[in-house]
Design a protein around this motif. Structure first.
Motif, PDB file in Angstrom:
ATOM      1  N   LYS A  18      53.607  85.738  -7.541  1.00  0.00           N
ATOM      2  CA  LYS A  18      53.587  86.100  -8.952  1.00  0.00           C
ATOM      3  C   LYS A  18      52.239  86.836  -9.320  1.00  0.00           C
ATOM      4  CE  LYS A  18      54.706  83.130 -12.640  1.00  0.00           C
ATOM      5  NZ  LYS A  18      54.590  81.548 -13.410  1.00  0.00           N
ATOM      6  N   PHE A  42      54.087  90.254 -14.530  1.00  0.00           N
ATOM      7  CA  PHE A  42      53.976  90.142 -15.842  1.00  0.00           C
ATOM      8  C   PHE A  42      52.767  90.907 -16.067  1.00  0.00           C
ATOM      9  CE2 PHE A  42      52.223  87.633 -19.489  1.00  0.00           C
ATOM     10  CZ  PHE A  42      53.317  87.942 -20.385  1.00  0.00           C
ATOM     11  N   PRO A  60      58.375  92.422 -17.745  1.00  0.00           N
ATOM     12  CA  PRO A  60      58.091  91.564 -18.699  1.00  0.00           C
ATOM     13  C   PRO A  60      56.657  92.067 -18.959  1.00  0.00           C
ATOM     14  CG  PRO A  60      59.054  90.596 -16.912  1.00  0.00           C
ATOM     15  CD  PRO A  60      58.838  91.979 -16.317  1.00  0.00           C
ATOM     16  N   VAL A  61      56.339  92.081 -20.246  1.00  0.00           N
ATOM     17  CA  VAL A  61      54.928  92.455 -20.873  1.00  0.00           C
ATOM     18  C   VAL A  61      54.662  91.688 -22.041  1.00  0.00           C
ATOM     19  CG1 VAL A  61      55.908  94.321 -22.127  1.00  0.00           C
ATOM     20  CG2 VAL A  61      53.593  94.622 -21.581  1.00  0.00           C
ATOM     21  N   MET A  62      53.482  91.415 -22.291  1.00  0.00           N
ATOM     22  CA  MET A  62      52.743  90.785 -23.518  1.00  0.00           C
ATOM     23  C   MET A  62      51.990  91.931 -23.989  1.00  0.00           C
ATOM     24  SD  MET A  62      51.144  87.233 -24.005  1.00  0.00           S
ATOM     25  CE  MET A  62      51.528  86.227 -25.327  1.00  0.00           C
ATOM     26  N   GLN A  63      52.360  91.946 -25.257  1.00  0.00           N
ATOM     27  CA  GLN A  63      51.529  93.338 -26.041  1.00  0.00           C
ATOM     28  C   GLN A  63      50.309  92.581 -26.788  1.00  0.00           C
ATOM     29  OE1 GLN A  63      52.822  95.021 -29.487  1.00  0.00           O
ATOM     30  NE2 GLN A  63      51.073  96.004 -29.826  1.00  0.00           N
ATOM     31  N   ASP A  72      44.638  82.473 -24.343  1.00  0.00           N
ATOM     32  CA  ASP A  72      45.778  81.733 -24.527  1.00  0.00           C
ATOM     33  C   ASP A  72      46.276  81.196 -23.232  1.00  0.00           C
ATOM     34  OD1 ASP A  72      45.598  81.650 -27.259  1.00  0.00           O
ATOM     35  OD2 ASP A  72      46.621  83.606 -27.263  1.00  0.00           O
ATOM     36  N   PHE A  73      45.763  81.906 -22.117  1.00  0.00           N
ATOM     37  CA  PHE A  73      46.478  81.741 -20.694  1.00  0.00           C
ATOM     38  C   PHE A  73      46.135  80.765 -19.912  1.00  0.00           C
ATOM     39  CE2 PHE A  73      48.553  86.183 -19.706  1.00  0.00           C
ATOM     40  CZ  PHE A  73      48.900  86.444 -21.155  1.00  0.00           C
ATOM     41  N   ASP A  75      47.043  77.661 -19.405  1.00  0.00           N
ATOM     42  CA  ASP A  75      48.002  77.047 -18.195  1.00  0.00           C
ATOM     43  C   ASP A  75      48.663  77.793 -17.398  1.00  0.00           C
ATOM     44  OD1 ASP A  75      47.162  75.131 -20.874  1.00  0.00           O
ATOM     45  OD2 ASP A  75      49.533  75.288 -21.283  1.00  0.00           O
ATOM     46  N   LEU A  76      48.587  78.907 -17.404  1.00  0.00           N
ATOM     47  CA  LEU A  76      49.451  79.596 -16.646  1.00  0.00           C
ATOM     48  C   LEU A  76      48.785  79.618 -15.175  1.00  0.00           C
ATOM     49  CD1 LEU A  76      50.422  82.779 -19.005  1.00  0.00           C
ATOM     50  CD2 LEU A  76      51.531  80.693 -18.608  1.00  0.00           C
TER      51      LEU A  76
END
Lengths: 197, 362
Positions: A18, A42, A60-63, A72-73, A75-76
Motif C-alpha cells: 500500500k 493512493f 485514487p487521489v485526494m485533492q 486528517d490521516f 488513522d491511516l
C-alpha cells in the motif's frame, strides 16, 4: 516524471503493498507502480487539473494540500509513503516527516540539493539558483524550504530516523563517481528510503 | 439523444425500513440514451431533495436539473451511456407518494409510509431488475442524491461499478435536522395544513410551504454568493412581489418560495426532509463509517465544495478517509463552487472533468 527516476524508486518498492504518494502530480508514478508492482496506491495532489488526470488514469487521489491533508490521516496505514520532490514545498517539513512515519512504515524522500555546484555558482554570482532541477525563478517557486543533502541527513539524524538506503544522483538521475565522492557538491538530487529507528 | 419518460409500475411489495410496507408502487422515470446489448452502460442519476426525474432536456419550458451534464458528448455522454433518472418515492412528480391513492382508493396524504434512503435504493433495485440491469456502470447524485448513491454502493456492492457522491455526507448533522424541523414546523403551523389532510378540505398550506422553502433556499446558497448576486441592493418599486420588500434578496426569496409552493406538495416536503434527517450510513454498524463501507466494491468519487455550509467539505473528506482506511478505491475532489451547496448542480470545467474522467476511466 523521468523514467529512470521512476525505475530508481521502483527498486525500493516491494510487490502488492500500500503506497501513499504525497504530491503525486498526474499520477504517473503510481500508475507505473500499479503496473510493475501491483501496488495499492493512493495519491495526494493539490492541483485540480493534475488530480483530474489521476482520475482519468484511475489512480485514487485526494485533492488537498499535503500540510493540511496529513493532519486528517492519523488513522491511516501505508507500507511506503513517497515524497518525490515535494518535501521542500511543505510548511513544516520536519513535522510532516514525523507525521508521515506515523502512518507509513517507510518513506521515500527525493529532494533537490541546494548545495549542488550549479546552485553554489549562481549564489556566488549573486543570484538565486535557477538550475535544471530547480527551473522556476524565486518569485514563482513553490519551494519554500530548500535544503542541502547535508542538511537533510542532519535532520534525519536529529529526528532519530534510520536511512535504510540512499542514492546521490546527477542531473541525469544517475549515480557517478563524483556524486559518490562529494555528494553535497556534485549530486543534484538526494534520494532516501527512511524509517523510524 | 433518445429521451423517454415512463411511469413504471412495480407490482411487488416494498418492505420499508420503518416496518411499514407498500403493496406495489409506481416510479416516474426518465431515460436518456440507449441500453446496450450487454446492458453494462447504465447510469443511475439520483436527484436531490426537491428534484425530479426530469434531469435533462427541455420540457414544458423547464430545463432538467442536470441538463449541462447529461447528453451527447456531455459529462455523462449519452452516446455511450444509458441514463436512468427516477423520481423518488414519496416525492410529488408522478411517483407514488402522499398524493397517490392506497389500495382502498384513498389518498395517502400524510399517511404515506415514512421512507428512508435505503427504501429508495430498494425501489430502484426493483426497477433495475425489471429493466434487466445487473450492474450500474455508475450511480451518481448530489446532496440527498449523493446519499442514495452511497447507500447503493453499501446495499448492493455487486450492482455498482462506480459511485459518485457529490455535495453530500455520510449522515445529516444536528444543524441539518434543526433547520429541517423549522421548515416542517412552518408548514404544520399554516392554518390550511389540516394535519396533512388539506386536500380533503380543498386547501393547500402554500404560505407555510413557501416560507419553509425560503429558509431552505438560504441553506443552499453561500453567504459570498448571496453578497455577490444581491449584496444590499434595493428592489425596484415596480417589480416588488410584496409590499414590505426592501432588498433584492427578499424579493428573490419571495419569488422563488412562491414558485416552489405552486409545484410542490407539503406532505412530500415533510416526508422528504425526514428521509434526509434519518440518513446515517453508519447506523447499524456501531456508528463506524469504516465498517459501513467495508462491503463496498465500487470505485468511489467524492466531491465537496468549500462554499457549501449544508454539507461542508469535512463531510466529504470523512467519507474518503474512511474508505481509504477500509482499503477501498476512493478519490476526493474539493472545489470552491460559486453557489454554496447548490454548486453540484452548476457546470464548471474542473468539476465536470472530474466526473467525466472518473466515469470514463478503465
Amino acid at each position: 516524471m523521468k523514467s529512470n527516476f521512476k525505475r530508481i524508486i521502483e527498486k525500493w518498492i516491494p510487490q502488492n503493498i500500500k503506497v501513499l504518494d504525497l504530491g503525486c502530480g498526474d499520477g504517473d508514478l503510481l500508475e507505473h507502480l500499479k503496473d510493475s508492482k501491483n501496488v495499492n496506491g493512493f495519491g495526494i495532489e493539490i492541483d485540480i487539473s493534475k488530480a483530474n488526470e489521476c482520475l482519468r488514469r484511475n489512480i485514487p487521489v485526494m485533492q488537498c494540500d499535503i500540510d493540511e491533508g496529513i493532519k486528517d490521516f492519523d488513522d491511516l496505514d501505508f507500507d511506503i509513503a513517497i515524497m518525490a520532490n515535494s518535501i521542500q514545498c511543505l510548511k513544516n517539513p520536519n513535522l510532516a516527516l514525523q507525521n508521515i512515519l506515523n502512518i507509513s512504515n517507510k518513506c521515500i524522500v527525493t529532494l533537490p540539493n541546494f548545495a549542488h555546484w550549479s546552485c553554489r555558482l549562481d549564489l556566488f554570482l549573486g543570484k538565486m539558483p535557477v538550475t535544471k532541477n530547480l527551473p522556476v525563478p524565486w518569485y514563482e517557486t513553490k519551494n519554500i524550504h530548500l535544503c542541502t543533502i547535508k542538511d537533510f541527513e542532519e535532520l534525519c539524524n536529529n529526528l532519530d530516523l534510520h536511512v535504510i538506503e540512499k542514492l546521490y544522483l546527477n542531473n541525469n538521475f544517475k549515480e557517478s563517481t563524483l556524486t559518490k565522492l562529494l555528494p553535497n557538491l556534485f549530486a543534484a538530487e538526494g534520494v532516501y528510503l527512511i524509517e523510524r529507528k | 439523444m433518445i429521451v423517454e419518460t415512463k411511469k413504471i409500475l412495480i407490482d411487488s411489495k416494498l418492505e420499508c425500513a420503518s416496518g411499514e410496507a407498500l403493496e406495489g408502487f409506481e416510479l416516474m422515470t426518465d431515460f436518456y440514451g440507449q441500453l446496450n446489448d450487454k446492458k453494462d452502460n447504465a447510469v443511475l442519476v439520483c436527484h436531490a431533495f426537491s428534484g425530479s426525474h426530469h434531469a435533462a432536456g427541455k420540457r414544458d419550458n423547464n430545463i432538467g436539473w442536470w441538463d449541462e451534464f447529461i447528453g451527447p458528448d456531455k459529462t455523462i455522454d449519452t452516446n455511450r451511456f444509458f441514463v436512468v433518472s427516477v423520481n423518488n418515492l414519496g416525492s410529488c412528480f408522478g411517483s407514488s407518494g402522499p398524493l397517490s391513492k392506497d389500495k382502498n382508493g384513498e389518498r395517502f396524504n400524510n399517511n404515506f409510509p415514512q421512507l428512508e434512503v435505503i427504501d429508495w435504493v430498494e425501489s430502484q433495485k426493483m426497477l433495475a431488475d425489471k429493466l434487466g440491469i445487473k450492474k450500474w456502470h455508475l450511480v451518481v447524485g448530489g446532496s440527498l442524491g449523493g446519499m442514495q448513491s452511497l447507500q447503493w454502493a453499501v446495499s448492493y456492492p455487486k450492482m455498482v461499478k462506480k459511485v459518485g457522491i457529490l455535495a453530500a455526507a455520510a449522515k445529516t448533522s444536528s444543524q441539518n435536522i434543526a433547520l429541517n424541523e423549522v421548515e416542517r414546523e412552518v408548514i404544520r403551523k399554516d392554518s390550511d395544513f389540516h394535519d396533512g389532510k388539506y386536500l380533503e378540505f380543498n386547501k393547500s398550506p402554500a404560505k407555510g410551504l413557501k416560507a419553509a422553502r425560503m429558509l431552505g433556499h438560504i441553506t443552499y446558497l453561500s453567504a459570498k454568493n448571496m453578497d455577490q448576486r444581491f449584496g444590499r441592493k434595493l428592489q425596484n418599486t415596480d417589480s416588488k412581489i410584496a409590499e414590505d420588500v426592501d432588498f433584492e434578496i427578499e424579493n428573490y426569496l419571495q419569488y422563488k418560495g412562491g414558485k416552489f409552493a405552486e409545484s410542490f406538495d407539503a406532505n412530500s416536503y415533510i416526508l422528504l426532509t425526514k428521509v434526509m434527517d434519518k440518513f446515517d450510513i453508519a447506523h447499524g454498524y456501531d456508528d463506524s463509517l469504516e465498517s459501513a463501507l467495508e462491503n463496498i466494491t465500487a470505485e468511489v468519487l467524492v466531491v465537496s465544495f468549500t462554499s457549501d455550509w449544508m454539507f461542508p467539505t469535512r463531510n466529504g473528506k470523512e467519507i474518503c478517509l474512511a474508505s481509504i482506511k477500509a482499503n477501498k478505491k476512493c478519490s476526493y475532489i474539493e472545489l470552491e463552487g460559486e453557489h454554496g451547496h447548490d454548486s453540484f448542480l452548476y457546470p464548471n470545467e474542473d468539476y465536470q472533468n472530474a466526473i467525466k474522467n472518473f466515469i470514463e476511466s478503465k
